[in-house]
Write an enzyme that holds these catalytic residues in place. Structure first.
Site: not given
Ligand code: MG
Ligand code: ADP
Length: 490
Positions: A229, A194
């Site tokens: 997450d 990312k």
């Molecule tokens: Mg997140």
């Protein structure tokens, strides 16, 4: 992990752009709108996700899951053991912290849990944008920044938040990058994704990195649970609803986890937890088999920080959708004079077009597409005529539709794996898939396409049992709940 090339014509249109003599001044805007049509048609054909394609992708995900559960490195899907073999029940009590290092944002949160009766007595959080230079800096700089913001947040504790005497504050640390988890409270970073390229973290225990930074600030806190997450999202949703079995994140990046039967995980090699379950983090962003990809995807991949990797993520997640569209528009501007006589300079800036921009444009339902025009003017600094606005919307829709539908196929891939192993587990009773991430939350068209694909694949009857939901604060407290489940004071 090669990226399949696009169908011939899309490639040839794009290839023409590499010529140094780009034909920029050549036609009126009216005729140019005609000449971009074949590019769109080719794009739509290559990005199409009819039912057989969706099925192929769902089946490939199921197969990759099995291969990844058998042995480490068995497939693109890492199928990481999360060490979460107990999920919140509602009995959790006390003050706990969560720390979420996601992508664009970093969140700190505290929650006061009151057991079955009191539930969530109070919760507070702060969101911090990660300065861009830290995403490309050193490990120490990044973790020092996190520890500093955590310290500031802890200093504001008070009111209804109380820590019993003699206890350290416990943190659930959500770290949404691929980790080789070694226990519930340790794990080494496999690779940054990312857009992060922080030096000195890969191969290190990220909990140790955080602990060292907290020690440097003399902060007496410790990490009791290191969670992905998706796992935090699952735990947060499970706290309220026992039927939650899968969690999917669609934000900057994408990932999914689910509750697996421990005896179905060969690579545990008999080390099955007494609970009989284990949350498995699929790391599905790395999936790559059979995706309908174009030359634009391939070019973007080559230019990325992690070429050849995370192809599914690059096709369906928020960080990349706008960039794919931009690359198509570059081709349309060069080969079809989409923007008229000259190509706007800003069109050549990578990542200038973002998924919130696509989303905002797609909400414009007016005949003259005035909002689309003003968004494009803001981004590219040029006026765009109506036929070009329509064309750009078509491109956005094509890329977003492919992304949403492929994400839906991924969800079905997970569900059907679970169902194949335990007949009736999911499809004969209510099953909840908890969603998180701003792309899913804020993009109604994307959500709609995802839902359509799930219904097409499962059929209308079975899909009634599958609840795809997004609860606003479930994910935030998930990591704190796991800190409570795995508290050292229990
Ligand atoms: Mg997140
Ligand atoms: P993270 O993935 O960093 O944990 P989020 O879940 O908030 O954080 O996701 C942020 C990403 O979601 C942004 O980078 C962007 O790609 C996408 N996004 C945010 N808002 C929107 C929106 N309104 N429409 C479409 N995409 C959005």
């Amino acid at each position: 992990m090669a990226v399949a090339a696009a169908s011939g014509t899309v490639v040839s249109f794009y290839a023409a752009t590499s010529s140094s003599k780009r034909p920029r001044v050549r036609m009126t805007v009216r005729s140019s709108s005609l000449s971009v049509t074949p590019i769109l048609t080719n794009l739509q054909n290559t990005c199409a996700t009819p039912l057989p394609t969706l099925r192929r992708v769902a089946d490939a995900i199921t197969a990759d899951m099995r291969a990844g559960l058998a042995v480490d490195g068995g497939s693109d899907l890492k199928m990481i053991i999360s060490f979460v073999d107990s999920l919140p029940t509602g009995d959790e009590e006390g003050l706990f912290y969560a720390l979420d290092l996601g992508g664009t944002n970093f969140r700190v949160l505290r929650v006061h849990l009151g057991g079955k009766e009191g539930r969530v007595i109070d919760t507070e959080f702060e969101r911090v944008t990660i300065p861009e230079e830290l995403m490309l800096g050193t490990s120490e700089e990044l973790f020092d920044f996190i520890a500093l913001r955590l310290e500031t947040f802890v200093q504001k504790e008070g009111g209804r938040f109380h820590l019993p005497q003699g206890r350290n504050r416990e943190i659930g640390f959500t770290f949404s990058f691929p980790i080789k988890q070694t226990s519930i409270d340790s794990g080494t970073l496999i690779t940054w994704t990312k857009g992060f390229a922080v030096s000195g973290t890969a191969g290190r225990d990220v909990v140790a990195c955080l602990n060292e930074a907290m020690e440097r600030r003399r902060l007496d806190m410790h990490v009791s649970a290191l969670v992905n997450d998706t796992v935090g999202t699952l735990a947060g949703a499970r706290y309220w609803d026992d039927d939650v079995m899968v969690a999917v994140v669609l934000g900057t990046g994408t990932n999914a986890c689910y509750v697996e039967r421990a005896d179905a995980i060969q690579k545990l090699q008999g080390q099955t937890p007494s609970s009989g379950i284990m949350v498995v983090n699929t790391e599905w962003g790395a999936f790559s088999n059979g995706l309908p990809l174009t030359e634009f995807d391939r070019e973007m991949d080559v230019a990325s920080l992690n070429p050849g990797e995370h192809i599914f993520e690059k096709t369906i997640s928020g960080m990349y959708l706008g960039e794919i569209v931009r690359r198509v528009l570059v081709s349309m501007a060069d080969c079809g004079a989409l923007f008229g006589e000259s190509v706007p300079e800003k069109l050549s800036t990578p990542f200038i077009l973002r998924s919130p921009d696509l989303c905002a444009m797609q909400q414009d339902k007016s005949d003259d597409l005035e909002a689309v025009g003003s968004i494009l003017r803001d981004i590219f600094g040029v006026s765009v005529n109506l036929s070009a606005r329509k064309m750009i919307l078509e491109v956005c829709d094509t890329i977003v539709k492919r992304g949403g539908r492929l994400a839906g196929a991924g969800i079905v891939g997970i569900l059907q794996k679970m169902e194949q192993d335990t007949n009736g587990l999911l499809f004969e009773k209510r099953t909840v898939v908890e969603m998180d991430g701003s792309l899913y939350e804020h993009y109604p068209q994307y959500r709609g396409y995802l839902q359509d694909a799930v219904i097409e694949l499962l059929g209308s009857e079975i899909s009634k049992n599958v609840i795809i939901q997004h609860k606003k604060d479930g994910s935030g407290i998930g990591a704190a709940l796991l800190a409570a489940v795995y508290s050292k004071y229990k």
